[in-house]
Design an enzyme around this catalytic site. Sequence first.
Site, PDB file in Angstrom:
ATOM      1  CB  THR A 170      -3.212  -4.995  -5.565  1.00 30.07           C
ATOM      2  OG1 THR A 170      -2.279  -4.835  -4.510  1.00 30.07           O
ATOM      3  CG2 THR A 170      -2.998  -6.366  -6.187  1.00 30.07           C
TER       4      THR A 170
ATOM      5  CB  THR B 217      -7.784   7.170   9.570  1.00 34.64           C
ATOM      6  OG1 THR B 217      -8.038   8.487   9.124  1.00 34.64           O
ATOM      7  CG2 THR B 217      -6.359   6.808   9.314  1.00 34.64           C
TER       8      THR B 217
END
EC number: 2.3.1.35
Lengths: 381, 381
Positions: free
Chosen positions: B176, B381
């Site tokens: 972003t 993860t």
Amino acid sequence: MAVRLPRGFRAGATRAGIKPSGRPDLALLVSGLPAAWAYAATQNRAAAPSIHRGRALYASGKPLRAVVVNAGNANCATGERGYEDDRRMAELAALRLGLSPEEVLTASTGVIGVPLPVEKIAKGLPEIGLTPFAEAFAEAILTTDTRPKVAEAEVAGARIVGLAKGSGMIHPNMATMLAFLVTDALVPQEALRAGWRRVVERTFNQVTVDGDTSTNDLALLMANGAYGEVPLKAFFEGVEAVAQELARMIARDGEGATKLMVVRVVGAATEEEARRAARAIAGSALWKSALYGNDPNWGRILAALGNSGARFDPLRVRIVLQGIPLYEGAVLPFDREEAGQAMRAEEVEVLVDLREGQGAGEAYGCDLTEDYVRINALYTT
Amino acid sequence: MAVRLPRGFRAGATRAGIKPSGRPDLALLVSGLPAAWAYAATQNRAAAPSIHRGRALYASGKPLRAVVVNAGNANCATGERGYEDDRRMAELAALRLGLSPEEVLTASTGVIGVPLPVEKIAKGLPEIGLTPFAEAFAEAILTTDTRPKVAEAEVAGARIVGLAKGSGMIHPNMATMLAFLVTDALVPQEALRAGWRRVVERTFNQVTVDGDTSTNDLALLMANGAYGEVPLKAFFEGVEAVAQELARMIARDGEGATKLMVVRVVGAATEEEARRAARAIAGSALWKSALYGNDPNWGRILAALGNSGARFDPLRVRIVLQGIPLYEGAVLPFDREEAGQAMRAEEVEVLVDLREGQGAGEAYGCDLTEDYVRINALYTT
């Protein structure tokens, strides 16, 4: 398991010494009868001379008899000389086969910016032995592909055989896709060309390995009529099945790839939007990295969809990964562990329902791995 | 080296506990005077609630007083609830500042698909101390950026300060980009908006890290007039200089990047084509990999150009890398060793002359590294 070419086709290859590895690198594919043909080529503005020549032949509308392919040198970005060398390659192949040069299509793949060694091609062509089998040709057109790509189908007695190469990299070069489909069905050239455009749109154009389109890409379909007429609808279904199988093989063999990604989008406003959405997902570097890491990162799928330009409502869209629903307007309570396990597969399917209309489409890609970077950064010099 | 905000602006931040790391993650930027403002936001169809709310405020045309930003949670893909939470965040900030909610813009960045912890924001806002300095705000809006991004300029006595974050990755999320420029120049809102569109087109829209556009990207320019009028031409040059510096910082800090790539295209048929061509080169995975490997692989630059859609003749185009001419219609006899050495730099410049017209433009990118893949595949993860 030799694959026999359709009636009236012969092929062969030799080691002309163009590839530094000394592997086979010069190949011929010949039809005994003049063949109707259809052709799709790269839109890249830096397209190679062979592509420009192919477009001119295509526009002439005359039948085709043969294709000569060299691997190891793309004859691209070689200045004016490249155009001369490409013409020369066609003339030499025509001479070898007793044809006129306008009946011979050329294709090149390999390094760019290096003049084509035409003298090696002149020496190699007479050494090519033509047989009714596909393997020698399929092997010789490869660059750094890890395996040959051959697919076949039968339609009402006629045969369709496809031979392709995918994204191999030779320094300094880019991934080039070449696909040659041949059939002994009798198909009028106009129908063949219209049908082929649609097949290419739905198959080869939906393959994305790294988003870069080569200067030398082409996909050819030759129909020599040696078998006779077949129902056209069934024929194009067969052609599409072969093209789709090759497209999947090319994606699976993407540089550094450990798995094939098949993205299926349904419920799009149009078929074109479905294909575009599928391509955006298959091409997202973020999602491709997650795929490599077996991370069921639906947020990246959603973001890629959002960038595709396809219409959808984020509060309604559905995302299913390997049969496990992950998202429907908001994240679903899926088992992250289980979804990650399901991604440890040779082939991973992403299914998206945009819930806007009836449009459906697929795209084919692969994961993005450290090996991709290594192959393209560290092992090229 | 504290950077002072323009007259009439104050900013501050706190640790609200949204980032798991416990680092500052909630920030306010406030103008003592109602400010004219201009705004550009992501085109992603899965845009976050804060983007939808920002667009509605923008359309109202009313002045802006403050921005509240949280990092660590993008409040995106959170269903209907996300819209409610975003409104609540604006209300809480307005309450804290004694403003009305329509005077407060919201921005969020971080994980997606996780509900925004509004109670943490409610607790954090009163703890924010506002100062005339930029650093606390610049620090709090970061996600996995490796450094804060602040740039400034002075134009005829007025000041312009820009604060940005680039492509950081938090699982499961996407890169972003947030950029906030504030100035004490007095600029009519209409002129401000027209000028900002053009600046954004030439700077932030020309940054490419991995081709994925976030659901939460935004670029804001607030002008509160506390200094007074300045010549508009000089003002927008100053704004563009600040925006360009931030754009370069964002590209340089791309995930896993080891160097900044600046692509300058001249001689394009139009300015738009120049920008498109520059973006295509900056975004090519093949060229980005070569850049990482210090491989002066001009063929990949040429191929990326060919895919850009910009018009050019491959027999005329010029490619110059780090000041070394590599290609002009055909490859030039450059020293490959020397060119590779020249690429071992913090910043690498690609200069292309399309020789079609007067259009010029730049794009900003970075190299593609194994770390990019690791960050996005293995460490999520």
